[in-house]
Design an enzyme around this catalytic site. Structure first.
Site: not given
Lengths: 319, 319
Positions: A44, A206
């Protein structure tokens, strides 16, 4: 990657006991201040390690790609961040993170460090409003970190830091859209499949399913879909102020983010809501996923003051 | 996009005479200071408009995607940037830009504004060393802008600003690698084709051919190929200092840039060259192209001082 990170950002962060899975701010923790620990999986970037430094997080626990850090590095972060006034955990609401951070909190209690937790739950597409606490934390957690970091830096008590951070989370609303999946290095596969001319609205960071898969549509229409949903939750009235985050999931370039932002600004302006701060760029990505998210922090006077409180980290600086 | 940019960055830039094709820094131009004008095509965001503000560029001329701005907005920028001590143009060495900026320079002379020009030519893959002046300007131009902006902000004369900017360009070396092409909005097509398992080393930021197309290889090997080529040109000796820019072409995420940076740092360290500053992220993109470039600025005392001179722009801040 972590070797590169610790080398690149040595001015801001340093490994705790030689491990780059727990990183402490060089100029963060101090005696008498509530410590702020954040963390989560990698993939991320610049989340979460880019937001560690003076005025923001004191330490970050670093997991594998898309998976939670185990309790030990979280505990190390907690000890490093502790200045005797307790430690606040702020992280996204995912089962693995909750399990590991809670174990670390118990271990910290055994060492006489009081821990309070605020789970970020800003992804309004991830669960209906009746299940607000079951929602996931996504890019809007940057706003929550920022508020928490400012509260800690200003010397508020642990209970006060927790309360204002919880308020920030309750007033943060995010929704994303994905156009292409990301490729997971650990499997060498895409994390989901999507047609060439399809988009998925409400996608998680995700690859979690969104609320609707639709045909490609113009950027303004995508933005309207997201903003309509955000407006339905935020209860804003004319004269209110917000902060806006338009975030790339990785492969969507800045140019497209500005196109989304243009429409966000139009929609807010039409409701006489003013934009007090805007952050546009790569803030919380999902490897090389194509897509973007829009987050709105609905400000009040206290949140506004904390949002503008100075911070100095590798990826977020407020003077 | 430009509507979004001017709305988002109103604290830094404002349209000149209502046109968002020529943007002036809110806190840039001032009497007695050499003005700095940069510019070029769009599609490279945050280049070039993200680098306008105090201590960096005073104005930016904005073209269509991958194409030069015409002379008129460049002239408007020149007039807005002028503080009576002349104006420096710094832009990439591309035929269209050279033609239009030169026309604007002539028009400015007619209005009694002296203009000097430094073309950036940092792409070492674009032409052999014998043809240094024929090379293209790519991501390393950020270093050149930074040095130029600092020199102007410090009140150096036009000749001095030009000289140190030229030195910065001569000491900046960039090479890129592409894994996938970008999609041109104006044609809805890829700007080149490349096999799934192929990479192209030396790729330009508009899809210009590189020096060699090869099979995919590990990140360290790619970095070594680039660094070997840079070392062969930069004539560094042990104890020298550099600034490093690892730049995403758009769709390559930060995670991969850190992996490249790790190896860059190893290679420099092995030669006893120290890294005085590192910038890692999306600095000069090529729409959504997959790939990255590595730029090295070979510092001396003067360049080091100017690199650390404060600046405040939407995408680059030095305190």
């Amino acid at each position: 990657m972590l070797d590169g990170v610790t080398k690149a950002h040595a001015a801001y962060i340093q490994p705790i006991k030689g491990s780059n899975r727990s990183l402490v701010a060089k100029n963060g923790p101090r005696k008498g201040k509530v410590g702020l620990v954040i963390g989560g999986g990698t993939g991320h970037e610049p989340c979460f390690l880019g937001y560690v430094g003076k005025g923001l997080a004191d330490a970050v626990a670093v997991g594998n790609i898309f998976s939670s850090p185990p309790p030990t590095p979280i505990l190390e972060c907690t000890k490093a961040a502790s200045g005797g006034e307790g430690v606040l955990f702020v992280y996204g609401n995912y089962a693995g993170d909750v399990m590991n951070f809670e174990m670390a909190a118990e271990m910290a209690q055994d060492e006489n460090i009081e821990v309070r937790t605020v789970l970020t739950t800003d992804d309004i597409a991830s669960s209906p409003i009746e299940d607000r606490e079951g929602r996931r934390g996504v890019a809007g957690n940057i706003f929550v970190f920022k508020i928490a970091g400012a509260a800690c830096d200003r010397g508020l008590s642990l209970a006060e830091c927790e309360a204002v951070t919880r308020k920030a989370n309750n007033r943060t609303f995010t929704m994303g859209v994905a156009l292409e999946p990301c490729s997971l290095p650990q499997t060498r596969r895409h994390n989901f499949e999507i047609g060439q001319d399809d988009i998925e609205i409400g996608m998680g960071i995700h690859g979690e399913r969104g609320v609707v898969r639709d045909r490609m549509m113009p950027a303004d229409e995508i933005t309207d879909r997201i903003m309509d949903r955000i407006f339905s939750e935020m209860n804003a009235v004319p004269g209110d102020r917000v902060a806006v985050l338009v975030n790339s999931f990785g492969a969507t370039p800045l140019m497209e983010l500005y196109i989304l932002f243009r429409r966000v600004a139009q929609r807010l302006s039409a409701k006489d809501i003013s934009i007090e701060a805007n952050w546009i760029g790569h803030y919380c990505t999902s490897l090389d996923m194509v897509g973007a998210s829009i987050s709105i922090l609905h400000l009040d006077n206290e949140l506004s003051e904390l949002l503008h409180h100075p911070c100095d980290t590798a990826f977020l600086r407020v003077n």
